[in-house]
Scaffold this active site. Sequence first.
Site, short mmCIF file in Angstrom:
data_model
loop_
_atom_site.label_atom_id
_atom_site.label_comp_id
_atom_site.label_asym_id
_atom_site.label_seq_id
_atom_site.Cartn_x
_atom_site.Cartn_y
_atom_site.Cartn_z
N ASP A 46 0.82 -1.09 0.24
CA ASP A 46 -0.04 -0.07 -0.04
C ASP A 46 0.85 1.22 0.04
O ASP A 46 1.83 1.46 0.72
CB ASP A 46 -0.88 0.22 1.13
CG ASP A 46 -1.86 0.99 1.27
OD1 ASP A 46 -2.92 0.66 0.64
OD2 ASP A 46 -1.71 2.13 1.55
N ASN A 54 -2.49 13.51 -2.74
CA ASN A 54 -3.62 13.84 -3.62
C ASN A 54 -4.10 15.47 -3.23
O ASN A 54 -4.31 16.34 -4.01
CB ASN A 54 -4.72 13.09 -3.56
CG ASN A 54 -4.59 11.71 -4.57
OD1 ASN A 54 -4.51 12.21 -5.69
ND2 ASN A 54 -4.88 10.74 -4.00
N ASP A 63 -2.09 10.03 -9.49
CA ASP A 63 -2.16 9.08 -10.50
C ASP A 63 -0.69 8.88 -10.87
O ASP A 63 -0.56 7.77 -11.17
CB ASP A 63 -2.88 9.36 -11.79
CG ASP A 63 -4.43 9.35 -11.38
OD1 ASP A 63 -4.86 8.98 -10.66
OD2 ASP A 63 -5.13 9.56 -12.55
N GLU A 89 -5.08 2.63 -3.79
CA GLU A 89 -3.60 2.75 -3.92
C GLU A 89 -2.83 1.35 -3.27
O GLU A 89 -1.74 1.29 -2.74
CB GLU A 89 -3.12 3.76 -3.05
CG GLU A 89 -3.24 3.69 -1.63
CD GLU A 89 -4.58 4.38 -0.91
OE1 GLU A 89 -5.66 4.36 -1.81
OE2 GLU A 89 -4.93 4.80 0.18
#
Length: 183
Positions: A46, A54, A63, A89
């Site tokens: 992860d 973000n 992204d 993620e």
Amino acid sequence: SAALEHIASTDPLTRLYNRRAFRYWCDKEVKRSQSRGRLFSVLMIDLDHFKKINDRFGHLAGDGALCAAVEKMQDSIRGIDILGRWGGEEFILLLPGASPDSALVIADRLRLNVAKIMVGATGELHRLEEILGDPNDMMRVTVSLGVTTYRGKGDTVESMLKRADEGLYEAKATGRNRIVAMT
Ligand code: C2E
Ligand code: C2E
């Protein structure tokens, strides 16, 4: 068709196998393990602080971080190893033939290689070796990993995934950018 079959089994952003396809390969590996007595390991991976990336730099940078991490991981594993996207993620890696010791070696290689990635405000990614912008305006991309190995008859893909997830949870809870093995 083969093309439709491919679309149904891969994630559009990263082109990795999705959950369904990954489970299919794991089931195959369980059978192979039982018939040939070969070990295999699974890693649950992860991205750390993904929400922060973000929020701070925007979704394009998010992204970009995902794709850069995938590229780094693909470059760090063998052709027979299968990387999948578990969702969001979260990634999952199947390592045919890998013992608990090998799985740890590989997990640490992934951890160190991903940590070479920096993500910044422009959404551009800079390898640690070639930082162009202000390092204070960037974040290092790291991953936490949960590791487990097939225990033989009686063990199932579902319980392996559960163990790997527990390892990942513990890696997160104890500081991130680290590996916890559930052997
Ligand atoms: P090592 O890197 O310490 O890896 C030890 C063992 O872990 C390997 O033994 C293999 O069984 C397993 N292993 C390591 N990395 C991977 C991986 O990415 N995927 C999978 N599925 N298994 C992995 P093996 O094969 O006998 O290799 C012995 C040593 O030979 C390795 O020790 C490494 O030093 C070297 N080596 C083998 N293949 C490569 C390669 O493609 N690139 C590099 N740089 N070294 C390699
Ligand atoms: P590959 O087997 O697909 O492995 C891709 C990359 O995963 C390797 O790039 C390396 O970064 C990592 N990797 C895989 N296995 C190991 C390992 O056991 N130990 C370590 N430390 N890293 C590993 P790399 O090293 O640039 O190798 C590129 C390709 O060259 C490999 O692709 C493989 O086809 C071949 N190769 C390199 N070293 C060996 C070796 O010792 N034995 C064999 N049979 N092939 C090797």
